[in-house]
Write a protein that holds these residues in place. Structure first.
Motif, PDB file in Angstrom:
ATOM      1  N   LEU A  78      -1.541   7.973 -10.181  1.00  0.00           N
ATOM      2  CA  LEU A  78      -0.267   7.535  -9.594  1.00  0.00           C
ATOM      3  C   LEU A  78       0.930   8.116 -10.347  1.00  0.00           C
ATOM      4  O   LEU A  78       1.947   8.447  -9.742  1.00  0.00           O
ATOM      5  N   LEU A 127       1.651   4.431  -2.969  1.00  0.00           N
ATOM      6  CA  LEU A 127       1.524   5.860  -2.692  1.00  0.00           C
ATOM      7  C   LEU A 127       2.834   6.628  -2.824  1.00  0.00           C
ATOM      8  O   LEU A 127       2.843   7.790  -3.220  1.00  0.00           O
ATOM      9  N   HIS A 128       3.968   5.999  -2.463  1.00  0.00           N
ATOM     10  CA  HIS A 128       5.230   6.726  -2.374  1.00  0.00           C
ATOM     11  C   HIS A 128       6.181   6.516  -3.546  1.00  0.00           C
ATOM     12  O   HIS A 128       7.070   7.331  -3.770  1.00  0.00           O
ATOM     13  N   LYS A 180      -2.461  12.463   5.077  1.00  0.00           N
ATOM     14  CA  LYS A 180      -1.507  13.107   4.176  1.00  0.00           C
ATOM     15  C   LYS A 180      -0.610  14.047   4.964  1.00  0.00           C
ATOM     16  O   LYS A 180      -1.082  14.751   5.868  1.00  0.00           O
ATOM     17  N   ALA A 233      -5.704   6.603   6.710  1.00  0.00           N
ATOM     18  CA  ALA A 233      -4.626   7.260   5.968  1.00  0.00           C
ATOM     19  C   ALA A 233      -4.633   8.754   6.261  1.00  0.00           C
ATOM     20  O   ALA A 233      -5.694   9.372   6.353  1.00  0.00           O
ATOM     21  N   ARG A 289      -9.640   3.815   4.794  1.00  0.00           N
ATOM     22  CA  ARG A 289      -9.374   3.134   3.528  1.00  0.00           C
ATOM     23  C   ARG A 289      -9.609   1.640   3.672  1.00  0.00           C
ATOM     24  O   ARG A 289      -9.382   1.063   4.739  1.00  0.00           O
ATOM     25  N   HIS A 310     -10.165  -0.796  -4.221  1.00  0.00           N
ATOM     26  CA  HIS A 310      -9.794   0.158  -3.169  1.00  0.00           C
ATOM     27  C   HIS A 310     -10.936   1.154  -2.973  1.00  0.00           C
ATOM     28  O   HIS A 310     -11.585   1.553  -3.945  1.00  0.00           O
ATOM     29  N   GLU A 361       0.844  -1.204   0.000  1.00  0.00           N
ATOM     30  CA  GLU A 361       0.000   0.000   0.000  1.00  0.00           C
ATOM     31  C   GLU A 361       0.881   1.257   0.000  1.00  0.00           C
ATOM     32  O   GLU A 361       0.644   2.189  -0.772  1.00  0.00           O
ATOM     33  N   LYS A 418       0.918  12.136  -9.431  1.00  0.00           N
ATOM     34  CA  LYS A 418       0.686  12.579  -8.051  1.00  0.00           C
ATOM     35  C   LYS A 418       1.813  13.499  -7.572  1.00  0.00           C
ATOM     36  O   LYS A 418       2.920  13.473  -8.103  1.00  0.00           O
ATOM     37  N   ARG A 476       3.513  12.791   1.503  1.00  0.00           N
ATOM     38  CA  ARG A 476       3.780  11.487   2.109  1.00  0.00           C
ATOM     39  C   ARG A 476       2.517  11.060   2.855  1.00  0.00           C
ATOM     40  O   ARG A 476       1.716  11.894   3.277  1.00  0.00           O
ATOM     41  N   TRP A 477       2.367   9.774   2.997  1.00  0.00           N
ATOM     42  CA  TRP A 477       1.184   9.222   3.657  1.00  0.00           C
ATOM     43  C   TRP A 477       1.606   8.411   4.869  1.00  0.00           C
ATOM     44  O   TRP A 477       2.622   7.720   4.853  1.00  0.00           O
TER      45      TRP A 477
END
Length: 118
Positions: free
Chosen positions: A51, A13-14, A83, A81, A96, A112, A9, A54, A59-60
């Motif tokens: 993605l 995101l990163h 931000k 989650a 989520r 998701h 996950e 973004k 960062r999450w």
């Protein structure tokens, strides 16, 4: 399994996917779809575009991460989650949930959903 899926996950995101967008095929199932915090359904290709474009400075953090095994090869991830940008909290938390399925010797996200947290 919980740690593995949590890391996947975070990778979604990163990671900077612009160098090798095809590598997303390893994480997103061919029939993947998403429901955003506004209740809008997004296709796999729409999510891939998000993605790829973004904001890399965001960062999450994923809190209260847990897994519920649905079948031997299918798991539900549930977490909160948040931000962050430049070490500052920038957005309300969201709840989520993701469904991951073990396909071709690896975990792939098949669904998701994000829900606003009041």
């Amino acid at each position: 399994m919980t740690e593995c899926i949590q890391q996947l996950e975070l990778k979604l995101l990163h990671h900077d996917w612009t160098e090798n967008p095809k590598s997303l095929d390893q994480l997103l199932s061919a029939d993947f779809e998403e429901i955003d915090t506004n209740g809008i359904i997004h296709s796999r290709s729409e999510v891939i575009q998000w993605l790829l474009h973004k904001n890399k400075a965001i960062r999450w953090s994923l809190d209260n991460f847990r897994i519920k095994l649905l079948t031997q090869d299918c798991a539900l991830a549930i977490y909160t989650a948040s931000k962050h940008q430049d070490s500052a909290y920038i957005r309300n938390e969201s709840i989520r949930s993701s469904i991951w399925q073990y396909q071709d010797q690896q975990w792939k996200m098949i669904f998701h959903q994000a829900s606003s947290k009041s």
